[in-house]
Design an enzyme around this catalytic site. Structure first.
Site, PDB file in Angstrom:
ATOM      1  N   HIS A   1      56.068  62.303  29.007  1.00  0.00           N
ATOM      2  CA  HIS A   1      57.060  63.344  29.310  1.00  0.00           C
ATOM      3  C   HIS A   1      58.066  62.877  30.365  1.00  0.00           C
ATOM      4  O   HIS A   1      59.248  63.184  30.265  1.00  0.00           O
ATOM      5  CB  HIS A   1      56.340  64.612  29.788  1.00  0.00           C
ATOM      6  CG  HIS A   1      55.429  64.359  30.953  1.00  0.00           C
ATOM      7  ND1 HIS A   1      54.233  63.672  30.821  1.00  0.00           N
ATOM      8  CD2 HIS A   1      55.553  64.651  32.279  1.00  0.00           C
ATOM      9  CE1 HIS A   1      53.647  63.575  32.008  1.00  0.00           C
ATOM     10  NE2 HIS A   1      54.430  64.152  32.907  1.00  0.00           N
TER      11      HIS A   1
ATOM     12  N   GLY B   1      57.079  57.463  34.261  1.00  0.00           N
ATOM     13  CA  GLY B   1      57.731  57.744  35.540  1.00  0.00           C
ATOM     14  C   GLY B   1      58.051  56.491  36.320  1.00  0.00           C
ATOM     15  O   GLY B   1      59.170  56.291  36.790  1.00  0.00           O
ATOM     16  N   THR B   2      57.053  55.634  36.454  1.00  0.00           N
ATOM     17  CA  THR B   2      57.250  54.379  37.198  1.00  0.00           C
ATOM     18  C   THR B   2      57.267  53.140  36.300  1.00  0.00           C
ATOM     19  O   THR B   2      57.668  52.064  36.748  1.00  0.00           O
ATOM     20  CB  THR B   2      56.098  54.174  38.199  1.00  0.00           C
ATOM     21  OG1 THR B   2      54.865  54.131  37.449  1.00  0.00           O
ATOM     22  CG2 THR B   2      56.042  55.306  39.224  1.00  0.00           C
ATOM     23  N   GLY B   3      56.763  53.268  35.095  1.00  0.00           N
ATOM     24  CA  GLY B   3      56.563  52.115  34.211  1.00  0.00           C
ATOM     25  C   GLY B   3      55.248  51.402  34.482  1.00  0.00           C
ATOM     26  O   GLY B   3      54.829  50.534  33.707  1.00  0.00           O
TER      27      GLY B   3
ATOM     28  N   GLY C   1      51.936  52.582  34.775  1.00  0.00           N
ATOM     29  CA  GLY C   1      50.814  52.916  33.900  1.00  0.00           C
ATOM     30  C   GLY C   1      51.010  52.368  32.500  1.00  0.00           C
ATOM     31  O   GLY C   1      50.052  51.868  31.862  1.00  0.00           O
TER      32      GLY C   1
ATOM     33  N   HIS D   1      61.076  32.977  30.089  1.00  0.00           N
ATOM     34  CA  HIS D   1      59.948  32.196  30.620  1.00  0.00           C
ATOM     35  C   HIS D   1      58.583  32.746  30.223  1.00  0.00           C
ATOM     36  O   HIS D   1      57.628  31.990  30.132  1.00  0.00           O
ATOM     37  CB  HIS D   1      60.027  32.130  32.148  1.00  0.00           C
ATOM     38  CG  HIS D   1      61.084  31.192  32.641  1.00  0.00           C
ATOM     39  ND1 HIS D   1      61.143  30.747  33.947  1.00  0.00           N
ATOM     40  CD2 HIS D   1      62.128  30.604  32.005  1.00  0.00           C
ATOM     41  CE1 HIS D   1      62.176  29.919  34.091  1.00  0.00           C
ATOM     42  NE2 HIS D   1      62.803  29.827  32.923  1.00  0.00           N
ATOM     43  N   ASN D   2      58.477  34.053  30.053  1.00  0.00           N
ATOM     44  CA  ASN D   2      57.162  34.672  29.814  1.00  0.00           C
ATOM     45  C   ASN D   2      56.970  35.140  28.385  1.00  0.00           C
ATOM     46  O   ASN D   2      55.902  35.654  28.049  1.00  0.00           O
ATOM     47  CB  ASN D   2      56.941  35.855  30.766  1.00  0.00           C
ATOM     48  CG  ASN D   2      57.253  35.522  32.210  1.00  0.00           C
ATOM     49  OD1 ASN D   2      58.184  36.074  32.800  1.00  0.00           O
ATOM     50  ND2 ASN D   2      56.513  34.596  32.789  1.00  0.00           N
TER      51      ASN D   2
ATOM     52  N   ARG E   1      61.744  57.242  36.868  1.00  0.00           N
ATOM     53  CA  ARG E   1      61.930  57.812  38.197  1.00  0.00           C
ATOM     54  C   ARG E   1      62.302  56.738  39.217  1.00  0.00           C
ATOM     55  O   ARG E   1      62.353  57.000  40.415  1.00  0.00           O
ATOM     56  CB  ARG E   1      60.646  58.529  38.634  1.00  0.00           C
ATOM     57  CG  ARG E   1      60.324  59.742  37.777  1.00  0.00           C
ATOM     58  CD  ARG E   1      58.951  60.332  38.098  1.00  0.00           C
ATOM     59  NE  ARG E   1      58.699  61.522  37.302  1.00  0.00           N
ATOM     60  CZ  ARG E   1      57.473  62.010  37.063  1.00  0.00           C
ATOM     61  NH1 ARG E   1      56.411  61.399  37.560  1.00  0.00           N
ATOM     62  NH2 ARG E   1      57.317  63.100  36.324  1.00  0.00           N
TER      63      ARG E   1
ATOM     64  N   ARG F   1      58.007  23.875  28.489  1.00  0.00           N
ATOM     65  CA  ARG F   1      56.902  23.950  29.457  1.00  0.00           C
ATOM     66  C   ARG F   1      56.337  25.365  29.571  1.00  0.00           C
ATOM     67  O   ARG F   1      55.179  25.552  29.979  1.00  0.00           O
ATOM     68  CB  ARG F   1      57.366  23.455  30.831  1.00  0.00           C
ATOM     69  CG  ARG F   1      58.384  24.352  31.512  1.00  0.00           C
ATOM     70  CD  ARG F   1      58.954  23.697  32.764  1.00  0.00           C
ATOM     71  NE  ARG F   1      59.816  24.583  33.533  1.00  0.00           N
ATOM     72  CZ  ARG F   1      61.083  24.851  33.212  1.00  0.00           C
ATOM     73  NH1 ARG F   1      61.618  24.326  32.121  1.00  0.00           N
ATOM     74  NH2 ARG F   1      61.812  25.646  33.976  1.00  0.00           N
ATOM     75  N   HIS F   2      57.143  26.350  29.207  1.00  0.00           N
ATOM     76  CA  HIS F   2      56.684  27.736  29.326  1.00  0.00           C
ATOM     77  C   HIS F   2      55.668  28.100  28.245  1.00  0.00           C
ATOM     78  O   HIS F   2      54.890  29.028  28.413  1.00  0.00           O
ATOM     79  CB  HIS F   2      57.882  28.685  29.271  1.00  0.00           C
ATOM     80  CG  HIS F   2      58.899  28.375  30.319  1.00  0.00           C
ATOM     81  ND1 HIS F   2      58.637  28.489  31.673  1.00  0.00           N
ATOM     82  CD2 HIS F   2      60.169  27.899  30.219  1.00  0.00           C
ATOM     83  CE1 HIS F   2      59.701  28.112  32.360  1.00  0.00           C
ATOM     84  NE2 HIS F   2      60.639  27.747  31.504  1.00  0.00           N
TER      85      HIS F   2
ATOM     86  N   ARG G   1      52.156  27.700  29.511  1.00  0.00           N
ATOM     87  CA  ARG G   1      51.801  28.725  30.503  1.00  0.00           C
ATOM     88  C   ARG G   1      51.498  30.050  29.827  1.00  0.00           C
ATOM     89  O   ARG G   1      50.550  30.752  30.216  1.00  0.00           O
ATOM     90  CB  ARG G   1      52.944  28.853  31.514  1.00  0.00           C
ATOM     91  CG  ARG G   1      53.117  27.555  32.300  1.00  0.00           C
ATOM     92  CD  ARG G   1      54.419  27.458  33.045  1.00  0.00           C
ATOM     93  NE  ARG G   1      54.538  26.151  33.699  1.00  0.00           N
ATOM     94  CZ  ARG G   1      55.665  25.696  34.235  1.00  0.00           C
ATOM     95  NH1 ARG G   1      56.768  26.430  34.207  1.00  0.00           N
ATOM     96  NH2 ARG G   1      55.694  24.510  34.800  1.00  0.00           N
TER      97      ARG G   1
HETATM   98  C1  RB5 Z   1      53.379  61.138  35.232  1.00  0.00           C
HETATM   99  O1  RB5 Z   1      53.463  62.065  36.257  1.00  0.00           O
HETATM  100  C2  RB5 Z   1      53.326  59.726  35.794  1.00  0.00           C
HETATM  101  O2  RB5 Z   1      52.118  59.509  36.439  1.00  0.00           O
HETATM  102  C3  RB5 Z   1      53.548  58.703  34.702  1.00  0.00           C
HETATM  103  O3  RB5 Z   1      54.754  58.964  34.061  1.00  0.00           O
HETATM  104  C4  RB5 Z   1      53.626  57.251  35.144  1.00  0.00           C
HETATM  105  O4  RB5 Z   1      54.506  57.108  36.220  1.00  0.00           O
HETATM  106  C5  RB5 Z   1      52.377  56.520  35.323  1.00  0.00           C
HETATM  107  O5  RB5 Z   1      52.338  55.316  35.603  1.00  0.00           O
END
Ligand code: RB5
Length: 145
Positions: free
Chosen positions: A11, A67-69, A71, A99-100, A110, A133-134, A137
């Protein structure tokens, strides 16, 4: 054959995922959206696993947004053959491909604004693995999974 980008979000990432899907379509990618398609609270691993499974099958590159990427990248990287890169800048997005040999891009809705996120995605999609070389690795990453 059109190149495919398999996309997923929870979400928190839904709005940015939609914006980035339009960017990918403009770049000529066939976008396959594996959810969520609702702003109701949901669990990011469900979508990370769907997208990672498709990428591991060879269906295309992947994009995961939460939200943060963080998870999303943790869950996606549990899949053998998936190399998910959490990127908050354009240089890292380019290097993750060169490289990866990253095959999934993770972005935090967020953390980065839509303009930067679009530039990150463009960098990710417009660079290829350099090999050489990559190669050795990256093989060593896969050897541990
Ligand atoms: C949801 O609130 C948040 O935890 C999820 O989007 C994410 O940031 C998890 O890594």
């Amino acid at each position: 054959m059109a190149k495919s980008l398999i996309v997923g979000s929870d979400h928190a990432g839904l709005g940015l995922k939609r914006e980035l899907s339009a960017v990918a379509a403009d770049l000529g990618y066939e976008v396959v959206d594996l959810g969520t398609d609702s702003s109701d609270s949901t669990d990011y691993p469900d979508y990370a696993h769907r997208v990672a499974s498709a990428v591991a099958r060879g269906d295309g590159l992947g994009l995961l947004v939460c939200g943060t990427g963080i998870g999303m990248s943790m869950a996606a990287n549990r899949h053998p053959g998936v190399r998910a890169a959490l990127c908050g800048d354009v240089f890292s997005a380019s290097m993750s491909r060169q490289h990866n040999d990253a095959n999934v891009l993770c972005v935090g809705a967020r953390v980065v604004g839509p303009g930067l996120a679009a530039a990150i995605l463009e960098a990710f999609l417009s660079h290829d693995f350099e090999g050489g070389r990559h190669e050795r690795r990256v093989e060593k990453i896969e050897a541990s999974s």
